[in-house]
Design an enzyme around this catalytic site. Structure first.
Site, PDB file in Angstrom:
ATOM      1  N   VAL A 160     -37.932 -50.196  -4.902  1.00 29.87           N
ATOM      2  CA  VAL A 160     -38.746 -48.838  -4.641  1.00 29.87           C
ATOM      3  C   VAL A 160     -39.068 -48.968  -3.147  1.00 29.87           C
ATOM      4  CG1 VAL A 160     -39.341 -48.173  -6.849  1.00 29.87           C
ATOM      5  CG2 VAL A 160     -40.983 -49.854  -5.559  1.00 29.87           C
TER       6      VAL A 160
ATOM      7  N   ARG B 111     -37.286 -49.948   0.377  1.00 32.09           N
ATOM      8  CA  ARG B 111     -35.938 -48.836   1.364  1.00 32.09           C
ATOM      9  C   ARG B 111     -34.698 -49.608   1.060  1.00 32.09           C
ATOM     10  NH1 ARG B 111     -38.600 -44.821   3.396  1.00 32.09           N
ATOM     11  NH2 ARG B 111     -37.364 -44.547   5.223  1.00 32.09           N
TER      12      ARG B 111
ATOM     13  N   ASP C  17     -34.326 -46.845  -6.852  1.00 36.07           N
ATOM     14  CA  ASP C  17     -34.830 -45.689  -6.431  1.00 36.07           C
ATOM     15  C   ASP C  17     -34.511 -45.082  -4.723  1.00 36.07           C
ATOM     16  OD1 ASP C  17     -36.304 -43.255  -7.065  1.00 36.07           O
ATOM     17  OD2 ASP C  17     -38.031 -43.822  -5.878  1.00 36.07           O
TER      18      ASP C  17
ATOM     19  N   GLU D  71     -28.642 -41.698   1.628  1.00 33.21           N
ATOM     20  CA  GLU D  71     -29.187 -40.568   0.868  1.00 33.21           C
ATOM     21  C   GLU D  71     -28.920 -39.265   1.495  1.00 33.21           C
ATOM     22  OE1 GLU D  71     -33.313 -41.501  -0.011  1.00 33.21           O
ATOM     23  OE2 GLU D  71     -33.100 -43.547  -0.598  1.00 33.21           O
TER      24      GLU D  71
ATOM     25  N   HIS E 190     -34.829 -41.183  -5.281  1.00 33.80           N
ATOM     26  CA  HIS E 190     -35.934 -41.440  -4.399  1.00 33.80           C
ATOM     27  C   HIS E 190     -37.146 -40.625  -4.682  1.00 33.80           C
ATOM     28  CE1 HIS E 190     -36.811 -42.845   0.020  1.00 33.80           C
ATOM     29  NE2 HIS E 190     -38.037 -42.923  -0.849  1.00 33.80           N
TER      30      HIS E 190
ATOM     31  N   SER F 288     -39.907 -42.025  -6.841  1.00 28.33           N
ATOM     32  CA  SER F 288     -40.905 -42.901  -7.595  1.00 28.33           C
ATOM     33  C   SER F 288     -42.483 -42.552  -7.158  1.00 28.33           C
ATOM     34  CB  SER F 288     -40.654 -44.281  -7.312  1.00 28.33           C
ATOM     35  OG  SER F 288     -40.695 -44.764  -5.991  1.00 28.33           O
TER      36      SER F 288
END
Length: 317
Positions: free
Chosen positions: A224, A226, A250, A255, A274, A276
């Site tokens: 969680v 990077r 996550d 991305e 992404h 969380s």
């Protein structure tokens, strides 16, 4: 003579921030990534509301004055850091404090979901299949949390409430926190290896083939932090070869995760977009936090959440 208002430039994302409390206290201007370089020289303050954008890193090295203060509506700052910003007099602040507990709750949910085999239960329900299984007990297991900042500490507290024995690893060893030299020993014994570290030159790609090989076959890896912390090819190999029992990501190197990515179909991998730290009302919290910081800045008071631009995070916490 009316005093000149400071110019606040907002690198926009949708929905835009609510900055009504700053009416009459700042000249608020908005830009997208394409217009940032042209608008930077006239700005006193830059609010990076689009915290997924790398536009600041690209635009900052240009000519002309630069804002005295940059605030990013995110915990990480790697998306905006460049050598020119790092050596400048500009103060950089982040959104420390907004995401700590939400991310900790999300990690706890992942740990419980994996231990109790909830993904498979949902699959069997969709198949209308009744299949009794045994699941893992969470209490008494071991976790290693990498990243000793507010998010890592919140994760450790939350897991301890589930009676998980938790070790916290930071950049520098101190009371209650292990140093990098203990990392391999700790992850080799952990049932849950949780990455919540900032992305820096020292942490980039730290979870590689060797690190996944150190983990025990029953271990589950959670990231969680990077995306750049993880060698995704190495993780894929570790899952295919059953070096570890499973993983949950996550955050990713790129991305959003493309449809063609092999990560979608890896056995034992939970993919989330992404999210969380993003709970109901989180954008309003980010906006309120910035307004409070702006009020401190305008009054000449010390800013909170000041990032050490060479280290890439807020130190001393």
């Amino acid at each position: 003579m009316t005093p000149t208002l400071p110019t606040l430039l907002v690198l926009d994302a949708d929905p835009p921030p609510r900055l009504g409390r700053l009416t009459g206290r700042a000249r608020i201007e908005h830009t997208d990534a394409a217009g940032l370089a042209e608008r930077l020289p006239a700005a006193d303050v830059l609010l990076v509301w689009d915290f997924a954008s790398h536009a600041v890193r690209r635009a900052w090295p240009g000519t002309g004055p630069r804002p005295r203060w940059v605030h990013t509506a995110s915990a990480g700052v790697d998306h905006l850091m460049c050598p020119e910003l790092a050596v400048s007099d500009t103060v950089v602040t982040n959104a420390r404090g907004i995401f700590d507990q939400p991310i900790a709750e999300y990690v706890a949910a992942l740990v419980l979901a994996v231990a109790k085999d909830l993904p498979r239960t949902l699959e069997l329900q969709r198949e209308r299949t009744w299949r009794h299984r045994e699941t893992r007990r969470v209490a008494g297991t071991r976790a290693c949390v990498i990243g000793s900042g507010p998010i890592g500490r919140a994760i450790a507290r939350t897991l301890k409430a589930l009676d998980v024995t938790t070790a916290l690893v930071g950049r520098v060893p101190r009371t209650g926190i292990h140093g990098p030299g203990d990392l391999d020993r700790l992850i080799s014994r952990a049932d849950w290896v949780i990455s919540a570290a900032p992305l820096t030159e020292q942490t980039y790609g730290m979870f590689d083939t060797r690190r996944f090989g150190v983990m025990q076959p029953s271990a589950v890896f959670v990231n969680v932090g990077r995306g750049g912390l993880v060698d995704e090819d190495a993780l894929a190999e570790a899952l295919r070869r059953h070096w570890i029992a499973g993983a949950a990501l996550d955050v990713f190197a790129a991305e959003p995760l493309g449809e063609e990515s092999p990560l979608w179909g890896l056995p034992g991998l939970i993919v989330s977009p992404h999210m969380s730290g993003d709970t109901v009302g989180w954008r309003d919290e980010l906006g309120s936090q910035f307004v409070e910081l702006y009020e401190r800045w305008a009054a000449g008071r010390p800013l909170r959440n000041v990032v050490d631009k060479k280290r890439g995070y807020v130190p001393g916490h």
